[in-house]
Design an enzyme around this catalytic site. Structure first.
Site, short mmCIF file in Angstrom:
data_model
loop_
_atom_site.label_atom_id
_atom_site.label_comp_id
_atom_site.label_asym_id
_atom_site.label_seq_id
_atom_site.Cartn_x
_atom_site.Cartn_y
_atom_site.Cartn_z
N ALA A 79 0.64 -1.37 -0.10
CA ALA A 79 -0.17 -0.28 0.23
C ALA A 79 0.86 1.21 0.25
CB ALA A 79 -1.01 -0.50 1.45
N GLY A 122 0.06 -5.29 1.10
CA GLY A 122 -0.40 -4.99 -0.28
C GLY A 122 -0.16 -6.20 -1.95
N GLU A 125 -1.10 -9.51 -1.16
CA GLU A 125 -2.77 -9.57 -0.26
C GLU A 125 -3.37 -9.30 -2.27
OE1 GLU A 125 -3.76 -8.42 3.82
OE2 GLU A 125 -2.67 -6.60 2.68
N GLU A 145 3.62 -6.25 6.95
CA GLU A 145 2.63 -4.61 8.13
C GLU A 145 3.46 -4.91 9.55
OE1 GLU A 145 0.11 -5.87 4.36
OE2 GLU A 145 1.55 -6.69 5.68
#
Length: 262
Positions: A79, A122, A125, A145
C-alpha cells in the site's frame, strides 16, 4: 470487449488492454514501485465493474522500474505508505484495500497474477486474491505490516494460511519472513515459475489454457469452490443441471466421442 479499453482510457495507475481471450491489467506506478494508492484502487473497481458485466479472464501484472541496480521488474511493493500514514479508524472500517481485493477474488472468471520483483504487503494480498499466481525466481513475497505497527488486514491473515498452511503463514506474518520465487513455488504459493523475459508469455499460456475450457463450467466451478461444506452437494446438483442443458456440453461431449472413434 472494446468497452473496457474505452473505460480505461482515463486510467493513470493501470494500463489495461484487451488481449486474445483475456484482459491484461498492468500496474504502472514505477516511480513508487507500484504502491497501491486510492487511484489504483478506484481504477481496479472500474475494471471489475466491466468484468462483472462481461466476464473475461483477468491477468494482473506489474511493470519495470528503474533502480540503482538498473531496470527491475516490480509487481507491487504494498500500500502507499504516505496515504496509509494518514489513515484513521474510519478509513480502516471502510476496508479500502480489502474491499477491492475481495471484489477481484469474486470476479466471475479466473484471475491470474503474474509476479516479478516485489509482492509485499498489499502487493502479496492482491496476488492472494488471484486464483493463480505465476512468478519469476527473483520475485519476493512478504507481509511486513507488523514492522509498521499494523496488521495484514487486506486478506493475508486468512488467505495466506489457506494457501501455504499455518506454520509458514505464521513465519511470514509474525516473524517477517520473505519468500523468494523458488520458495513460493515450493510452498504452493506460486503455481509455476518463469524466467523474467518469459513471464508475459507464461501468463498468456495460462490464460489460453483456461480459455480452452467451457467458460460457464469454469465460472460455476469457481463460484461453487468457495461454498460452505453444508451447501454441497445440493448446489453442485443445481449447477450441473444448468450445464446438462447447455449447448456447449453436447458439443464438447460429441467432439470427445468423435475423437475416440478415430
Amino acid at each position: 470487449m472494446a468497452h473496457i479499453e474505452t473505460v480505461s482510457e482515463s486510467f493513470t495507475a493501470l494500463q489495461v488492454s484487451q488481449e486474445d481471450g483475456f484482459v491484461l491489467a498492468r500496474m504502472n506506478r514505477p516511480e513508487v514501485r507500484n504502491a497501491i494508492d486510492e487511484t489504483m484502487v478506484s481504477e481496479f473497481h472500474a475494471l471489475c465493474g466491466e468484468l462483472e458485466r462481461e466476464p473475461q479472464i483477468l491477468v494482473i501484472s506489474g511493470c519495470v522500474a528503474e533502480t540503482s541496480k538498473g531496470p527491475r521488474g516490480i509487481f507491487a511493493s504494498g500500500a502507499d505508505i504516505a496515504q496509509l500514514r494518514e489513515r484513521r479508524r474510519e478509513d480502516a472500517l471502510r476496508g479500502i484495500n480489502s474491499g477491492i481485493f475481495q471484489r477481484i477474488a469474486k470476479l466471475p472468471s479466473p484471475v491470474i497474477a503474474a509476479i516479478d520483483g516485489f509482492a509485499l504487503g498489499g502487493g502479496l494480498e492482491l496476488a492472494l486474491a488471484a486464483d493463480f499466481r505465476i512468478a519469476t525466481p527473483g520475485a519476493k513475497f512478504g507481509q511486513p505490516e507488523a514492522n509498521l505497527g499494523i496488521i495484514a488486514g487486506a486478506g493475508a491473515l486468512w488467505r495466506l494460511k489457506e494457501t501455504v498452511g499455518n506454520p509458514l503463514a505464521k513465519e511470514i506474518l509474525l516473524a517477517g519472513r520473505v519468500l523468494s520465487g523458488e520458495e513460493a513455488a515450493q510452498s504452493h504459493l506460486v503455481n509455476e515459475l518463469f524466467a523474467a523475459d518469459e513471464l508475459d508469455a507464461g501468463a498468456r499460456e495460462w490464460a489460453q489454457k483456461i480459455a480452452s475450457l467451457d467458460p460457464l463450467a469454469v465460472r460455476l466451478s469457481k463460484q461453487l469452490f468457495d461454498m460452505p461444506v453444508e451447501a454441497h452437494p445440493a448446489v453442485d446438483n443445481i449447477a450441473q443441471a444448468v450445464l446438462f442443458e447447455s449447448e456447449a456440453k453436447f458439443d464438447r461431449m460429441q467432439a470427445f466421442l468423435d475423437r475416440k472413434k478415430k
